[in-house]
Design a protein around this motif. Structure first.
Motif, PDB file in Angstrom:
ATOM      1  N   UNK A  65      15.690   2.100  -6.609  1.00  0.00           N
ATOM      2  CA  UNK A  65      15.050   1.570  -5.399  1.00  0.00           C
ATOM      3  C   UNK A  65      13.794   2.358  -5.043  1.00  0.00           C
ATOM      4  N   UNK A  66      12.776   1.667  -4.568  1.00  0.00           N
ATOM      5  CA  UNK A  66      11.482   2.307  -4.313  1.00  0.00           C
ATOM      6  C   UNK A  66      11.569   3.488  -3.339  1.00  0.00           C
TER       7      UNK A  66
ATOM      8  N   UNK B  84       6.526   3.949   6.216  1.00  0.00           N
ATOM      9  CA  UNK B  84       7.297   2.714   6.205  1.00  0.00           C
ATOM     10  C   UNK B  84       8.697   2.899   5.613  1.00  0.00           C
ATOM     11  N   UNK B  85       9.060   4.129   5.274  1.00  0.00           N
ATOM     12  CA  UNK B  85      10.406   4.415   4.782  1.00  0.00           C
ATOM     13  C   UNK B  85      11.253   4.950   5.924  1.00  0.00           C
ATOM     14  N   UNK B  86      12.431   4.369   6.081  1.00  0.00           N
ATOM     15  CA  UNK B  86      13.393   4.861   7.063  1.00  0.00           C
ATOM     16  C   UNK B  86      14.418   5.723   6.350  1.00  0.00           C
TER      17      UNK B  86
ATOM     18  N   UNK C 280       0.826  -1.199   0.000  1.00  0.00           N
ATOM     19  CA  UNK C 280       0.000   0.000   0.000  1.00  0.00           C
ATOM     20  C   UNK C 280       0.864   1.254   0.000  1.00  0.00           C
ATOM     21  N   UNK C 281       1.985   1.202   0.718  1.00  0.00           N
ATOM     22  CA  UNK C 281       2.916   2.335   0.749  1.00  0.00           C
ATOM     23  C   UNK C 281       4.336   1.807   0.571  1.00  0.00           C
ATOM     24  N   UNK C 282       5.229   2.581  -0.044  1.00  0.00           N
ATOM     25  CA  UNK C 282       6.624   2.139  -0.212  1.00  0.00           C
ATOM     26  C   UNK C 282       7.297   1.914   1.138  1.00  0.00           C
ATOM     27  N   UNK C 283       8.254   1.007   1.144  1.00  0.00           N
ATOM     28  CA  UNK C 283       8.982   0.709   2.375  1.00  0.00           C
ATOM     29  C   UNK C 283      10.455   0.522   2.046  1.00  0.00           C
TER      30      UNK C 283
END
Length: 318
Positions: free
Chosen positions: A285-286, A121-123, A89-92
């Motif tokens: 990369x996403x 969800x992205x660091x 649902x969301x990039x990670x």
């Protein structure tokens, strides 16, 4: 011959970082675990991949040959696994940016909070340093720099304000004691707070007015590392220790509250805003793709606002 992919990742990490400690810092692992993984990889392969001394870790000839084929393959593996992100649902994932300290202070604060809120969800890991030679050092995915000097297979995307200036300022107490310079050449008679690049170079101060360019190498008691110790330079200027030249936006709070007074404003040189640099490759990369799209959206919004203001100004004039 089969080899655990985790061991391959360890070998690649050490080869990229040039040592176990640095690889551990970049990957969030520890040096002893990486050393053990490399040792196990060498045992399974039956060859030595690294020369190890107390001071250095360097690839052997066979290690270099392996890395030439392995690094592109591992990049493809990471990109293939990243395709899973398309079904979320969301990039990670993790996005690592290499930026100068000035960008961490002046550019990212207006962008990062909204980006993180949009993509929970992205660091994001930001490596801010004064030695800004290599955009992709320490395994970073992208970097921010202030001049559009493109290497092969690298793309530059505008990020942040497009025009910036270097400002010159001093505290009221300094000016009361030493007077106010009216021309850049008069700075040679004043105490100036200077910066030094990691290369050891102390840059000249440059000024421009009506086509006239003046470059000087001022002197003073304090020299600081550009980036890492700039706050010390500002504090010293506020305390009356000398005249400072720095990004206008960095000095703006002190200029607005009266701690510093602007000097030689007609001579302040302007320069283009920074760029986001990233590799020109087919499989981005996403997390990086999400950040690129986010910056492009912000750029388009800024362009629309600028066009709208220009239209309003034209209407009011007519």
């Amino acid at each position: 011959m089969q080899l655990d992919i985790a061991l391959l990742h360890a070998v690649v990490a050490v080869a990229k970082a040039g040592g176990f400690r640095e690889a551990a810092r970049v990957t969030g692992s520890n040096a002893s675990r990486l050393s053990d993984s490399v040792r196990r990889a060498e045992q399974q392969l039956g060859v030595r991949l690294f020369h190890r001394t107390t001071r250095t870790v360097a690839l052997t000839e066979v290690g270099r040959a392996l890395m030439e084929r392995l690094m592109p393959a591992m990049t493809e593996v990471d990109a293939a696994l990243d395709i899973i992100n398309r079904y979320r649902d969301t990039p990670a994932g993790t996005l690592r940016l290499n930026v100068p300290v000035s960008a961490a202070r002046l550019v990212l604060p207006t962008l990062v909070p909204e980006f993180l809120a949009r993509y929970p969800d992205i660091q994001l890991e930001v490596v801010a340093e004064s030695n800004v030679q290599d955009v992709f050092r320490e395994g970073c995915d992208a970097g921010i720099r202030y001049d559009e000097c493109l290497e092969q297979d690298v793309i530059a995307l505008p990020i942040g304000a497009r025009r910036q200036r270097f400002a010159v300022a001093a505290s009221p107490q300094y000016l009361a004691r030493h007077g106010r310079p009216e021309h850049p050449s008069e700075l040679l008679k004043h105490r100036c707070i200077r910066g030094r690049f990691a290369s050891g170079v102390i840059p000249e101060w440059e000024f421009e007015r009506d086509g006239e360019v003046v470059r000087i190498q001022p002197s003073g008691q304090l020299v600081v590392s550009i980036g890492a110790a700039v706050d010390l330079a500002v504090a010293t200027a506020i305390a009356g220790g000398g005249i400072i030249q720095l990004f206008e936006e960095w000095l703006r709070p002190s200029l607005e509250n009266g701690e510093l007074e602007p000097l030689l404003q007609p001579w302040w040189p302007s320069f283009s805003g920074p760029y986001l640099y990233y590799p020109d490759r087919r499989l981005t990369p996403t997390p990086l793709r999400a950040f690129i799209d986010f910056i492009q959206e912000k750029n388009q919004l800024s362009l629309s606002n600028f066009s709208g203001k220009n239209h309003q100004n034209t209407s009011s004039i007519s």
